[in-house]
Structures are given as structure tokens and as C-alpha cells.
Design an enzyme around this catalytic site. Structure first.
Site, short mmCIF file in Angstrom:
data_model
loop_
_atom_site.label_atom_id
_atom_site.label_comp_id
_atom_site.label_asym_id
_atom_site.label_seq_id
_atom_site.Cartn_x
_atom_site.Cartn_y
_atom_site.Cartn_z
N HIS A 1 -50.68 -49.65 -22.11
CA HIS A 1 -49.60 -48.90 -21.48
C HIS A 1 -48.28 -49.09 -22.23
O HIS A 1 -47.49 -48.15 -22.37
CB HIS A 1 -49.50 -49.34 -20.01
N GLU B 1 -48.26 -46.84 -25.12
CA GLU B 1 -47.93 -45.48 -24.66
C GLU B 1 -46.40 -45.30 -24.60
O GLU B 1 -45.87 -44.30 -25.07
CB GLU B 1 -48.55 -45.23 -23.29
N HIS B 2 -45.71 -46.28 -24.02
CA HIS B 2 -44.24 -46.20 -23.98
C HIS B 2 -43.65 -46.14 -25.39
O HIS B 2 -42.72 -45.38 -25.65
CB HIS B 2 -43.67 -47.41 -23.24
N GLU C 1 -40.94 -51.15 -14.26
CA GLU C 1 -41.95 -50.23 -13.71
C GLU C 1 -42.94 -51.00 -12.83
O GLU C 1 -43.35 -50.53 -11.78
CB GLU C 1 -42.68 -49.51 -14.86
#
Lengths: 457, 433
Positions: free
Chosen positions: A75, A78-79, A155
Site C-alpha cells: 500500500h 501505491e502511495h 490513514e
């Protein structure tokens, strides 16, 4: 919503339904498939109802590819894909898309990381210019990695730390898997996030972000004969890389019920989740399990709502979620939340009574037909969105091969009442389940003693 | 009978996308023919939102709407859900601040059945006592549970501080205390008063024509007749003279922050210049000024956004974000700095071009699905934007200048007279306010 991760949360029915590639239904969808010389898979579906196109590139990598101690890495990568390349500065990707009236975003799951641009049909060239560049040339500035790590920690606070029901799902998932990395939360454990480095990100990116580990899916208003050469031109020169390592572990068979009791000050109502190990869509039993999900939880006339919420008035809500579109066997989950003043033990008993009943008595012919009708209708409804078509094509392709669509509806139509009972018996045994109970911190026992007025009786 | 065409930009066949007709009983009917899939999506909007309920009966509008599919003169709640779900369709109702809405999705072959059910729940809801009790209990439970979510807590506190006892200041679903005060008589009267055709819009999209819809509705809506609608008044909101701070203590790892003040109504002609301004300030995904500074440059938040909720009456302007307790104070100061900056210096030519490019270029993306088309048609009608709105919209946006953006920023942003609500852990948070 930005950068959504997809996690199975309180959805009655995830409309990840398949489409017929060569069917008679709904005009029968004509999916074109090819693989470039460098191993990049391409799926094209023309859909001319609006002058819009959605361009997706999904990588066959998710949290299941992470090592212990590195959770959250897929993840975080992905960022980082939005933080600029050697050629295109940070933010410039999204800026150019937006300036042209497009929307772009990405998501990470257990099995895949997907990137998309949805844009007016005459701007299709834009993702073709931008996506190959970030497959190869990410800048990965160390200071940027550190900053983005902080963003991801925020997040995690937003999605999990301060959200009791997310926290409960996370605990159940972690307890259900001992060996297979489906126990990792997609967002990663906070302890791991603090330690992820630029080197971790770099290695992960170099290993998995290669053409032979990616799928391009385009759905919308374009001409296949014109688009394919442009895709070839955009991606064709990126060299094939070594095949990324497969996930090696297998989850050993569960030998007895596992329980997680989560007590939280911020929780207001008790709730529970029960996850049973279940096969994925590659298994023929998946059709009957899918039907089971709809029979239990496909709306207000389905069993869980009708009995637990409407008739017994024990639950504020109840549902089921079968993780069928999954690369490895995952869970068939049930969940419910107590009404104020009702005991969670009684709710749990009622929930498991429903499971016992479906294991012993056959469902009615009408229930079976209703579930089939619901699945067939959802299948047509879901074709109304090019985004949802692309998402289905890409996720199917990655977890099993997109051609599983062709056999899905026929498979559903063939499910019998006996099949539903058989899979319930086979998979919903108490020794195969992990139960999580969320208890509000102000409650001495799990027996609720709410002071709030629950009038109207 | 007046039928107007609604054209969309850059459609290959340039066929009108929506057609409009006013029916005998005053109901406005809008239909977009989209025959590619054998399905139909319908939405009825009724001006019967919480704006129309008395404050001591908070939740009345929503309770009325949610009870519609839970029983009619001839059908029980389980019969209704069983009937619609058996054909794989969906029928639901809800309320918002301005409007109540009833939605239907069905396969084309079940359209007549769907419309029959829709008409039945609209015209003949039974409001049975046991269903009222059950629904009240469920709503109280979900209101109670929602307090788990610091995001809900901060939003509700902001709205009540800004609007006080006015309708926009309270949750649409009411409160745990107000719901038991609502009687069956209240529900029946609210329904009779507002659920009338001349107070409603019906929009449909899918495999259906305007003529087909009209014929079907003339049959199913028989007896639904025109009635005068009572007028209502809401007093104007007076802004605070200086920054007003509300702190709510909770054991959270992240401070939930909302700062803002009164905004505008949808019909305000400055709406478009403000859309452009807001997109640049905090409404534009990763690339807005607030996101760039607070997320991209500082790593303080996953999400920060600003928006105007332009409704029938002036709604709020607000900036919301979540950040760990330690950085809450700095993040709020940064928000106010950005608001002051856009007020004093306006935006660059490049920012303006990007924002206009997005708003005009993404327009076709807004009517991709039946559901989107229906919502769009209904909103155009509700706000009286005219059937040529899709043609005019890109021109209106293109006409916005840097001077317009500066003017509306100065007129509608008040960095020194806002309301700040912070839900945070008092042991960890440091606020300079």
C-alpha cells in the site's frame, strides 16, 4: 474518498459479479484479450454508451506478497506511485489528468494494486503517456518516502485505530490466518509502518512493478483496432523482468474455534464477526457459497435481516460476506451488531442457530430462485458502469483468469437446494471459525446495560 | 404539455438525453432513454426533507420517508421487500435536509411491478404502529452507534453550533430523545401535507421512453392529486463576531477538525465562481492547495477537504481534516493561512485554467450511469437550472475570471469569524486557541 483500499466491510452484497464474454445476455460482452511480448496482459472492452473511457493498470501484487515485519509495504508503494518520476514531477500525474477533466486514483487489496484514469474518450492518450513512465521510473526520494509513511499512518488512524468495527475485522482476520499472509491488514500494522524504509519500497517496486506482472484493462468508448497499437507502442519497449516470487505458504486446516474479545472505550454497541475458512472462486463449491451469502444476507427479505433484525429484534443490522474473488482461499464471514439493551450472547446464539438451520433443512425453492434472480439482476445492473466493468475484469483476471466470468452465471443457475445445504455443512463448522466480539468499554459484562431510552415498546 | 430536450456535450448522436413533461396532477416527469441495458432506474424527489419539520419533532421527515416501504394499505413490510427482491430489484426511501427521495431499480421486464410498488408506497403508506416502534428502535440504535465515529461527532457539533435550532443544525434522523415524541398522527399529517405531486419530481433513466413512463404513471398514480403546499420560514443565521471554538474531549489517536462558517444557497449566481475557487482551495483531490500543503508537503493528514454545501437555503462552508493530536494546532493554523492567502492573493492563471479544465472536461463523467443521469436530471429540475443547463454549464465555467475568484473568496470566506470544532484527546492535543 481518495486512494481507497478495499476491505470487506459491512456490504450486503459486493456487486463483483461476472459478465458473459460470449453470451446472449445483455448484448453479450465482447472482451478482447492479448499478451504483449514482454508479458503485459491486455483486456479491451468497447462500450459506447457515453463518450468516456476508463483505463486501468493493475499489478499482481498486494499485501499477501509482504514478508512479516513489512506489512503495509504494498500500500505504501501505491502511495509512492503518485510522488513523481525522473521525468514527471510529484503531483504532475494527477494534475495533468485533472486538467483534462479526468479522475485518477488507486487501491490496494490482499491480491492486487490497481491504478485507474477515467477520462473523456478523446483523451485516452494521456494515461498511455503517464502509466508506462511510472511503471519504470519512480523517483522514490527518501524524504518523500518518510513523509508518505506519515500520511499512511494517519490513514491507519482514520480507518482502523479510531474505528472499533474496523479494528474488530482486523483482529478476526489476523487470528483466522496463522501461516497465510491474508492475516496481514492491507494498511499494515502501525509497528511495521514506523520501520518501512526507502530500500524496502525500492526493492518491492523493482520486483513487482514489471510488465509481466501487470494487466491493462480498458473499457469504454474507443475503437479496439486503433487503441491496441497505441498500447503496444506505449508499453512494448519495457523489458520483461524475472517473474516475481510466488506466495509460498498454505494455511493449515483449522482444528478448533478461535475467539477474540475486543473491549474498547469508544465502542457504543456490542457487535460480532465470525469468519469461516472457505474456498475461492476457482473451487466449484464457490457457486453454492455465493448463493448461501445471498440467501442469508441479500436484502431485507433474506434470512439474517428477516429473523435477527425484523422478527427477533436482537440486531441493529446483520449480514454476510463471502470473499469469493480472492487469489487464495479466504473467509466466509457473518457479522451482526446488537440493538441497544440486547445481549450479544443472545445475538450470537441466534446467528449460529441460523447457520445450523441452513445446515440441516433445505432452503425453499422460492428462496433459491430469489437468490438466482438477485444475482442475475445485479449482473446486469453492474454493467451500467464502465468503472465497475473494468474492476470486475481486472480482479477476475488477477485472482483466477477473467474467463471465470463465462462460467459464473451458468454455475449459479446450476446450484440446487441440496448444494446449498452441502456447502453449509462442509464449510460452516464451528471448529473452522474465528469469532470476534466487540464489547463497549463501559459494560461490565457483555450483557448490555444501556441507560438510553429504548422506548416505543 | 411542454416537452423540452436536454442535450449533453459531445454525444455522438447529439440526441436529447432527457425529456421533460409536466403531468396533469402537477408532477414533473423527466426521462432519459438509455436502451443499451434492459433495466430502468427511477428516483422520486419530494420536497419533504427535515427543512419542513417542527424542531420538537426532529427526525419526522426522515421517519416518514423510511416508513414508506414498510407497509401500505394492502401490503406488509415483509411482502414489499419479498416482492421487489424476488425480481432482483431494489426499492428504498430516505430523507435529507431539503428532500425526501424514493428510489427504484428494476429490470425492464419488471418495470410495471416496480412502478406499482413505488406508487403504492408513495400514495398509501400505512404507518402501522408496530412498524413505527421497530423503526424508531432501529434509528435510536444507529444514532447511538454513530457516536462511535469521531467524524460524525465533529460534523454534528459543527452543524449545531452554526445553525443552532434551525433545521440544518440537527441530524436528519433526529435524536434518541426526539424520536419517541413523534406520533402516528404526526407521520400521517406530514405525509398528507407534503407528499403531493406538485411538490415532487420523478426522474427515470434506462430502457424506457417518456411516453411509456407517462402511460404507466397515469395508471399507477391515479388519485394522486394536486394540493396547496404550506409555506415555511427559517430565520437567517448571524455569523459570530470572532473565532468561536468548541472542544470535545475523546480518547482518539487523531484529532477530528472542522472549521467553517455559513456558505451559500444553490441558486446564488456566485455558485460557479465559488466552485472554481473551492476546487483550487480544497475541493480538488490531491492537487488542491490544502492537500498539497497539509498532506503532500507536511505529511500531517491523509485527507483534507473544503466544500460548500449549497442547498435550498444557505448551507455550510467547511474545511475538514483528521490529524494526530500532536499536529492538530499546526494543521488548523495552516488551514487558516491558506484561507487568508486565497482571499488576499487570489489564484494563479495556471490554477484557474486547471480548475476550469477539470470542471468542464469531467462533465461527461457525471452522466455515465442511469443512477447518475437520474440524480442529475432531478437536481437540474429541483434547482430550476433549465433543460439547457448541460449546454450552458461549460460556458458558465469558462467565463469565470481570476477577478471573479478573488471577489468571491473575499466575499464568502471569513478566516476571522469562523467556527472551529475539534474532537481530540485532551492529554495529547495542543491548541493555540
Amino acid at each position: 474518498m481518495r486512494r481507497a483500499r478495499w476491505i470487506p466491510m459491512a456490504c450486503l452484497l459486493l456487486a463483483l459479479l461476472p459478465l458473459l464474454a460470449h453470451g446472449t445476455e445483455a448484448g453479450g460482452l465482447d472482451v478482447f484479450e492479448t499478451t504483449l511480448d514482454n508479458g503485459l496482459k491486455v483486456l479491451l472492452l468497447e462500450e459506447h454508451k457515453a463518450p468516456v473511457v476508463t483505463f486501468h493498470i493493475w499489478y499482481r501484487v498486494g499485501s499477501r506478497n509482504e514478508q512479516f515485519g513489512h506489512t503495509g509495504l504494498a500500500h505504501l508503494v501505491e502511495h509512492m506511485m503518485f510522488k513523481g518520476t525522473e521525468k514527471i514531477g510529484g503531483q504532475e500525474f494527477s494534475r495533468r489528468v485533472r486538467r483534462n477533466g479526468g479522475r485518477d486514483n488507486a487501491f490496494t487489496s490482499q491480491d492486487y494494486t490497481g491504478y485507474f484514469v477515467t477520462i473523456a474518450a478523446d483523451r485516452i492518450q494521456l494515461p498511455l503517456e503517464l502509466e508506462p513512465d511510472r511503471m519504470v521510473n519512480l523517483r522514490l526520494d527518501p524524504a518523500e518516502v518518510k513523509r508518505e509513511r506519515s500520511v499512511v499512518m494517519e490513514e491507519r488512524r482514520l480507518r482502523t485505530e479510531d474505528d472499533p468495527s474496523s479494528a474488530l475485522w482486523e483482529e478476526v482476520n489476523a487470528a483466522a490466518f496463522k501461516a497465510y499472509p491474508y492475516g496481514h491488514p492491507v494498511i499494515g500494522w502501525m509497528e511495521d509502518l514506523r520501520q518501512l524504509t526507502r530500500t524496502d519500497v525500492q526493492n518491492f517496486y523493482k520486483t513487482y512493478y514489471v510488465p509481466n506482472n501487470a494487466v491493462v484493462v480498458v473499457v469504454g468508448d474507443f475503437d479496439r483496432a486503433q487503441l491496441l497499437p497505441r498500447i503496444q507502442e506505449a508499453f512494448g519497449s519495457i523489458p520483461r523482468a524475472p517473474e516475481p516470487p510466488p506466495v509460498r505458504s498454505d494455511e493449515p486446516s483449522q482444528k478448533g474455534e478461535r475467539r477474540v474479545m475486543l473491549r474498547r472505550q469508544d465502542a457504543r454497541l456490542p457487535s460480532l464477526v465470525a469468519g469461516y475458512h472457505a474456498p475461492n472462486m476457482k473451487d466449484p463449491d464457490s457457486y453454492a457459497l455465493d448463493m448461501l451469502e445471498v440467501i442469508l444476507a441479500g436484502g431485507k427479505s433474506a434470512r439474517l435481516y428477516r429473523h435477527l433484525v425484523y422478527e427477533k429484534q436482537l440486531a441493529l443490522g446483520a449480514g454476510a460476506y463471502y470473499a469469493r474473488v480472492s487469489a487464495a482461499p479466504d473467509l466466509f464471514s457473518l457479522y451482526a451488531t446488537s440493538l441497544p439493551g440486547k445481549s450479544v450472547e443472545e445475538l450470537e446464539q441466534a446467528l449460529f442457530d441460523e447457520i445450523e438451520r441452513i445446515k440441516t433443512e433445505l432452503v425453499s425453492a422460492r428462496e433459491l430462485q430469489k437468490a438466482k434472480n438477485q444475482i442475475e439482476a445485479s449482473f446486469i445492473f453492474s454493467q451500467d458502469s464502465i468503472f465497475s466493468l473494468a474492476r470486475q475484469l481486472a480482479s477476475y483476471e488477477i485472482v483466477a483468469g477473467w474467463r471465470y466470468w463465462e462460467v459464473y452465471l451458468p454455475g449459479i443457475r446450476a446450484v440446487t437446494r441440496e448444494d446449498v445445504r452441502r456447502v453449509a455443512q462442509k464449510y460452516l463448522g464451528s471448529e473452522k471459525r474465528t469469532v470476534g466480539v466487540l464489547i463497549p468499554g463501559d459494560q461490565q459484562s457483555t450483557d448490555s446495560s444501556q441507560q438510553s431510552a429504548v422506548g416505543s415498546h | 404539455m411542454l416537452v423540452l430536450g436536454l442535450a449533453l456535450p459531445r454525444l455522438a448522436d447529439a440526441a436529447p438525453v432527457g425529456r421533460r413533461v409536466e403531468m396533469q396532477n402537477g408532477l414533473t416527469l423527466l426521462v432519459a432513454e438509455r436502451p443499451m441495458l434492459p433495466m430502468v432506474t427511477v428516483e422520486v424527489l419530494i420536497e419533504a426533507g427535515s427543512l419542513r419539520e417542527p424542531k420538537e419533532k426532529a427526525g419526522l421527515a426522515n421517519l416518514t420517508a423510511e416508513l414508506l416501504p414498510l407497509g401500505t394499505a394492502s401490503r406488509t413490510a415483509p411482502e414489499i421487500s419479498e416482492t421487489i427482491e424476488f425480481v432482483g430489484g431494489g426499492l428504498s426511501a430516505s430523507a435529507s435536509r431539503d428532500l425526501a427521495s424514493v428510489s427504484l431499480t428494476v429490470l425492464k421486464r419488471d418495470l410495471d411491478l416496480g412502478l406499482e410498488l413505488l406508487a403504492d408506497v408513495l400514495m398509501r403508506p400505512a404507518f402501522r404502529k408496530e412498524e413505527i416502534a421497530r423503526k424508531v428502535q432501529e434509528l435510536q440504535g444507529s444514532i447511538h452507534r454513530k457516536q462511535e465515529d469521531p467524524g460524525t461527532v465533529v460534523q454534528e457539533a459543527f452543524a449545531s453550533t452554526l445553525f443552532g435550532e434551525r433545521p440544518y443544525g440537527r441530524p436528519v434522523e433526529g435524536t434518541e430523545e426526539s424520536l419517541p415524541r413523534i406520533t402516528r398522527k404526526d407521520l400521517v399529517e406530514f405525509h398528507q401535507r407534503y407528499y403531493v405531486p406538485n411538490n415532487s419530481i420523478l426522474a427515470a433513466a434506462g430502457d424506457v421512453t417518456l411516453e411509456e413512463m407517462q402511460r404507466a404513471l397515469e395508471k399507477h398514480l391515479q388519485g394522486w392529486s394536486r394540493k396547496a403546499i404550506p409555506s415555511f420560514e427559517v430565520s437567517a443565521v448571524s455569523p459570530p463576531a470572532s473565532l468561536q471554538v468548541v472542544k470535545i474531549d475523546r480518547e482518539v489517536t487523531q484529532a477530528n477538525i472542522v472549521w467553517g462558517h455559513l456558505g451559500i444557497e444553490r441558486k446564488n449566481p456566485d455558485y460557479y465562481a465559488l466552485s472554481v475557487m473551492n476546487l483550487i482551495l480544497g475541493g480538488g483531490g490531491l492537487t488542491s492547495r490544502l492537500m498539497r500543503s497539509i498532506r503532500e508537503e507536511k505529511g500531517w493528514a491523509y485527507d483534507v477537504q473544503s466544500f460548500f454545501s449549497a442547498r435550498r437555503l444557505p448551507g455550510a462552508f467547511e474545511v475538514s481534516l483528521q490529524t494526530k493530536n500532536e499536529t492538530a494546532g499546526s494543521a488548523i493554523e495552516e488551514v487558516l493561512r491558506q484561507v487568508r492567502d486565497i482571499r488576499e492573493n487570489g489564484v494563479t492563471a495556471k490554477e484557474l485554467e486547471e480548475a476550469k479544465g477539470f470542471l468542464t472536461g469531467s462533465f461527461p463523467l457525471r452522466f455515465e450511469t442511469n443512477r447518475q443521469v437520474v440524480s442529475f436530471l432531478a437536481a437540474v429540475e429541483f434547482y430550476g437550472l433549465g433543460m439547457d443547463y448541460p449546454d450552458r454549464y461549460p460556458e458558465i465555467i469558462r467565463a469565470v475570471t481570476r477577478e471573479d475568484v478573488l471577489r468571491v473568496a473575499r466575499r464568502y470566506l471569513h478566516p476571522d469569524r469562523g467556527i472551529l470544532v475539534v474532537v481530540a484527546d485532551p492529554a495529547e492535543v495542543k491548541l493555540p486557541f
